[in-house]
Design an enzyme around this catalytic site. Structure first.
Site, PDB file in Angstrom:
ATOM      1  N   HIS A 307      31.399 -20.534  11.343  1.00  0.00           N
ATOM      2  CA  HIS A 307      31.319 -20.590  12.801  1.00  0.00           C
ATOM      3  C   HIS A 307      32.844 -20.192  13.411  1.00  0.00           C
ATOM      4  CE1 HIS A 307      31.312 -22.374  17.120  1.00  0.00           C
ATOM      5  NE2 HIS A 307      30.011 -22.263  16.656  1.00  0.00           N
ATOM      6  N   ASP A 364      22.520 -24.027  13.420  1.00  0.00           N
ATOM      7  CA  ASP A 364      21.010 -23.207  13.467  1.00  0.00           C
ATOM      8  C   ASP A 364      20.524 -23.360  11.962  1.00  0.00           C
ATOM      9  OD1 ASP A 364      21.068 -21.710  15.936  1.00  0.00           O
ATOM     10  OD2 ASP A 364      22.644 -20.374  15.330  1.00  0.00           O
TER      11      ASP A 364
HETATM   12  N1  CMC Z   1      28.256 -16.110   4.568  1.00  0.00           N
HETATM   13  C1  CMC Z   1      29.026 -15.518   3.889  1.00  0.00           C
HETATM   14  N2  CMC Z   1      30.430 -15.102   4.104  1.00  0.00           N
HETATM   15  C2  CMC Z   1      30.717 -15.625   5.344  1.00  0.00           C
HETATM   16  C3  CMC Z   1      29.780 -16.296   6.448  1.00  0.00           C
HETATM   17  C4  CMC Z   1      28.478 -16.457   5.958  1.00  0.00           C
HETATM   18  N3  CMC Z   1      27.679 -17.103   6.789  1.00  0.00           N
HETATM   19  N4  CMC Z   1      30.402 -16.310   7.414  1.00  0.00           N
HETATM   20  C5  CMC Z   1      31.752 -16.054   7.454  1.00  0.00           C
HETATM   21  N5  CMC Z   1      31.921 -15.499   5.976  1.00  0.00           N
HETATM   22  C6  CMC Z   1      33.188 -14.999   5.535  1.00  0.00           C
HETATM   23  C7  CMC Z   1      33.315 -13.659   6.019  1.00  0.00           C
HETATM   24  O1  CMC Z   1      32.768 -12.789   5.240  1.00  0.00           O
HETATM   25  C8  CMC Z   1      34.971 -13.547   5.964  1.00  0.00           C
HETATM   26  O2  CMC Z   1      35.448 -13.527   4.763  1.00  0.00           O
HETATM   27  P1  CMC Z   1      36.780 -12.620   4.279  1.00  0.00           P
HETATM   28  O3  CMC Z   1      38.012 -13.720   4.935  1.00  0.00           O
HETATM   29  O4  CMC Z   1      36.781 -12.611   2.783  1.00  0.00           O
HETATM   30  O5  CMC Z   1      36.647 -11.552   4.912  1.00  0.00           O
HETATM   31  C9  CMC Z   1      35.287 -15.172   6.426  1.00  0.00           C
HETATM   32  O6  CMC Z   1      34.168 -16.059   6.041  1.00  0.00           O
HETATM   33  C10 CMC Z   1      35.541 -15.373   8.083  1.00  0.00           C
HETATM   34  O7  CMC Z   1      34.321 -14.821   8.617  1.00  0.00           O
HETATM   35  P2  CMC Z   1      34.458 -14.033   9.792  1.00  0.00           P
HETATM   36  O8  CMC Z   1      32.991 -13.211  10.206  1.00  0.00           O
HETATM   37  O9  CMC Z   1      35.664 -13.236   9.979  1.00  0.00           O
HETATM   38  O10 CMC Z   1      34.309 -15.258  11.045  1.00  0.00           O
HETATM   39  P3  CMC Z   1      34.045 -15.084  12.440  1.00  0.00           P
HETATM   40  O11 CMC Z   1      34.479 -16.144  13.030  1.00  0.00           O
HETATM   41  O12 CMC Z   1      34.345 -13.499  13.038  1.00  0.00           O
HETATM   42  O13 CMC Z   1      32.353 -15.396  12.545  1.00  0.00           O
HETATM   43  C11 CMC Z   1      29.997 -16.159  12.394  1.00  0.00           C
HETATM   44  C12 CMC Z   1      31.747 -16.316  12.970  1.00  0.00           C
HETATM   45  C13 CMC Z   1      29.175 -17.368  12.889  1.00  0.00           C
HETATM   46  C14 CMC Z   1      29.861 -14.804  13.146  1.00  0.00           C
HETATM   47  C15 CMC Z   1      29.802 -15.938  10.909  1.00  0.00           C
HETATM   48  O14 CMC Z   1      30.697 -17.180  10.000  1.00  0.00           O
HETATM   49  C16 CMC Z   1      28.610 -15.558  10.581  1.00  0.00           C
HETATM   50  O15 CMC Z   1      28.314 -14.569  10.470  1.00  0.00           O
HETATM   51  N6  CMC Z   1      27.647 -16.535  10.212  1.00  0.00           N
HETATM   52  C17 CMC Z   1      26.305 -16.459   9.826  1.00  0.00           C
HETATM   53  C18 CMC Z   1      25.546 -16.150  11.150  1.00  0.00           C
HETATM   54  C19 CMC Z   1      25.432 -17.576  11.807  1.00  0.00           C
HETATM   55  O16 CMC Z   1      24.748 -18.329  11.139  1.00  0.00           O
HETATM   56  N7  CMC Z   1      25.644 -17.547  13.370  1.00  0.00           N
HETATM   57  C20 CMC Z   1      25.337 -19.016  13.988  1.00  0.00           C
HETATM   58  C21 CMC Z   1      26.603 -19.142  14.583  1.00  0.00           C
HETATM   59  S1  CMC Z   1      26.651 -20.935  15.280  1.00  0.00           S
HETATM   60  C22 CMC Z   1      25.607 -20.673  16.621  1.00  0.00           C
HETATM   61  C23 CMC Z   1      25.926 -19.793  17.647  1.00  0.00           C
HETATM   62  O17 CMC Z   1      26.960 -19.489  17.863  1.00  0.00           O
HETATM   63  O18 CMC Z   1      24.903 -19.652  18.089  1.00  0.00           O
END
Ligand code: CMC
Length: 428
Positions: A307, A364
């Site tokens: 998140h 989710d």
């Molecule tokens: N699986 C594997 N690695 C992950 C995941 C995941 N679900 N989420 C983040 N990471 C890693 C990412 O690769 C990055 O690694 P590194 O630092 O080595 O490059 C690190 O963790 C930080 O991730 P980020 O993508 O820069 O973080 P963000 O704040 O931009 O993204 C997120 C947040 C929710 C988009 C992301 O965690 C994600 O894609 N999660 C899966 C999709 C999901 O479950 N979304 C629902 C969010 S909650 C409800 C809502 O908002 O509607």
């Protein structure tokens, strides 16, 4: 603490006001920085940018705290109903008995949608995604209720638009589902409360009386409450920014629905179940899929994990996980993907990759398993998220208008080509 921060650029120092919120959050107000210095700030993805000051929802991502209007989400999920929470979010306080009765009555007077809108449902291919339909149908409400187009609505007119938005959304969502089955739609019934009415329009039948199980009503209330607001997330920011150009409520909410659709936001609840099903079909080897999620050369991500703001347990996920166990037990359902989800969580929470990045299950991760147990097909999950998030979008849209916020318009740093001479087409 000092009331301003100093920014030094070259030999000049700029005083920037410090703003402190009621929960102790601190911000540096840079709104005048460009006028004073010529500099803008750059923050792609708004990872560190506060876009507004809001009195609706507070969340502390480090501590895993979520409150609506000062009330802890745990208390609201346990004690309240969705419609009471909607009132709280939109009007600021928990309603008295009379206020709640009046609110429910007003909503019940507007649940019908214009009969001509039914023709739109007929125009969509039966397999088209419900979120695309929902976004279009909600936007087209503005054509049927044009009083919403007035940007300077009186308080009463604004309130009527809000009530219509809340009332008609549940009918539209149910009808999208009925149309996907090729079934006749069910009309709203004023004798029911908001959630029972929604479930009756969704699962009721013209051919026989269907009694909506109170366990299902209660589960639905809990899920909708947990989704009702989440401060300045992607879809809510979209609603506020669209509304800031004085677009009407239906157009603003429709834009929010489109933003919610993506798998990184609300679309994750559908993506989680699809992922769990895939893991099940693949033999249920959770370690293999955890390794895929960690592999930077593999695009697979563990859906329902991570998140932007929570760097601790998402408090909504904790409540949903427990609710999931309770509801499946009460409904006598044994869903194999729940076991897979629990195994994934257990492995991920111990794995250094997830621990170091502070990746926890989000709202989710378990919600889809409940929706499925209640009888919803997978492609309806994000629509249910939208139904839950609606009071939050409305409250935030209303607050933005009441605060008389200026049109939302971020700056950029241009990094494209400079001063090119036009070349005639035959010379390129
Ligand atoms: N699986 C594997 N690695 C992950 C995941 C995941 N679900 N989420 C983040 N990471 C890693 C990412 O690769 C990055 O690694 P590194 O630092 O080595 O490059 C690190 O963790 C930080 O991730 P980020 O993508 O820069 O973080 P963000 O704040 O931009 O993204 C997120 C947040 C929710 C988009 C992301 O965690 C994600 O894609 N999660 C899966 C999709 C999901 O479950 N979304 C629902 C969010 S909650 C409800 C809502 O908002 O509607």
């Amino acid at each position: 603490m000092s009331s301003s921060a100093q920014l030094k650029i070259g030999d000049k120092t700029y005083d920037l006001p410090i703003i402190e919120g009621t929960e102790g959050e601190k911000a540096i107000d840079i709104s005048k920085l460009r006028d004073q210095s010529g500099f803008v700030t750059l923050d792609i993805g708004y990872k560190n940018t506060g876009a507004t000051q809001s009195g609706i929802t507070f969340l502390d991502g480090e501590l895993g705290v979520l409150k609506y209007r000062g009330y802890a989400i745990e208390q609201l999920a346990e004690k309240s109903t969705f419609i009471e929470v909607a009132y709280l979010l939109i009007y600021g306080d928990l309603p008295t008995t009379k206020q709640l009765t009046d609110f429910q009555y007003e909503i019940s007077r507007h649940t019908l949608v214009h009969e001509d809108m039914k023709k739109f449902f007929d125009g969509f291919p039966s397999k088209s995604h419900p979120m695309g339909q929902l976004s279009s149908l909600v936007c087209s409400l503005s054509a049927f209720y044009p009083e919403s187009l007035k940007s300077n609505q009186t308080k009463e007119e604004l309130n009527l638009s809000i009530v219509k938005m809340l009332s008609k959304m549940a009918t539209i969502v149910s009808w999208i589902y009925k149309k996907s089955l090729g079934h006749p739609v069910m009309y709203p019934q004023n004798k029911y409360d908001y959630v029972t009415n929604f479930l009756n329009m969704t699962f009721g039948q013209l051919t026989e009386d269907v009694v909506i199980d109170p366990v299902v009503v209660s589960a639905m209330n809990t899920l909708l409450i947990l989704h009702a607001d989440h401060e300045q997330n992607c879809s809510t920011s979209t609603v506020r920014i669209v509304g800031s150009s004085e677009s009407n409520i239906y157009a603003s909410v429709s834009a929010g629905i489109s933003a919610l659709w993506g798998p990184l936001h609300g679309g994750a609840n559908q993506a989680v179940i699809e992922m769990l099903e895939k893991i099940k079909e693949d033999g249920g080897d959770t370690d293999k899929w955890i390794n895929k999620a960690k592999d930077k050369n593999d695009p697979f991500r563990l859906m329902g994990f991570g998140h932007r703001v929570y760097k601790n347990f998402d408090p909504r996920a904790k409540i949903i996980k427990k609710a999931c166990d309770d509801i499946l037990e009460k409904l006598g359902i044994n869903d194999e993907v729940l076991e897979i989800a629990k195994r994934l969580e257990e492995v991920a929470l111990k794995d250094p990759y997830f621990v170091e990045r502070k990746l926890y299950p989000n709202v989710d991760f378990y919600s889809g398993i409940i929706y499925r147990a209640l009888g919803f097909p997978t492609d309806m999950f994000t629509v249910l998220f939208a139904l839950g998030r609606l009071p939050g979008w409305i409250a935030q849209w209303k607050e933005m208008k009441q605060n008389k916020e200026p049109i939302g318009r971020p700056r950029q740093i241009y990094n494209g080509a400079v001063n090119r001479e036009y070349v005639e087409i035959d010379k390129r």
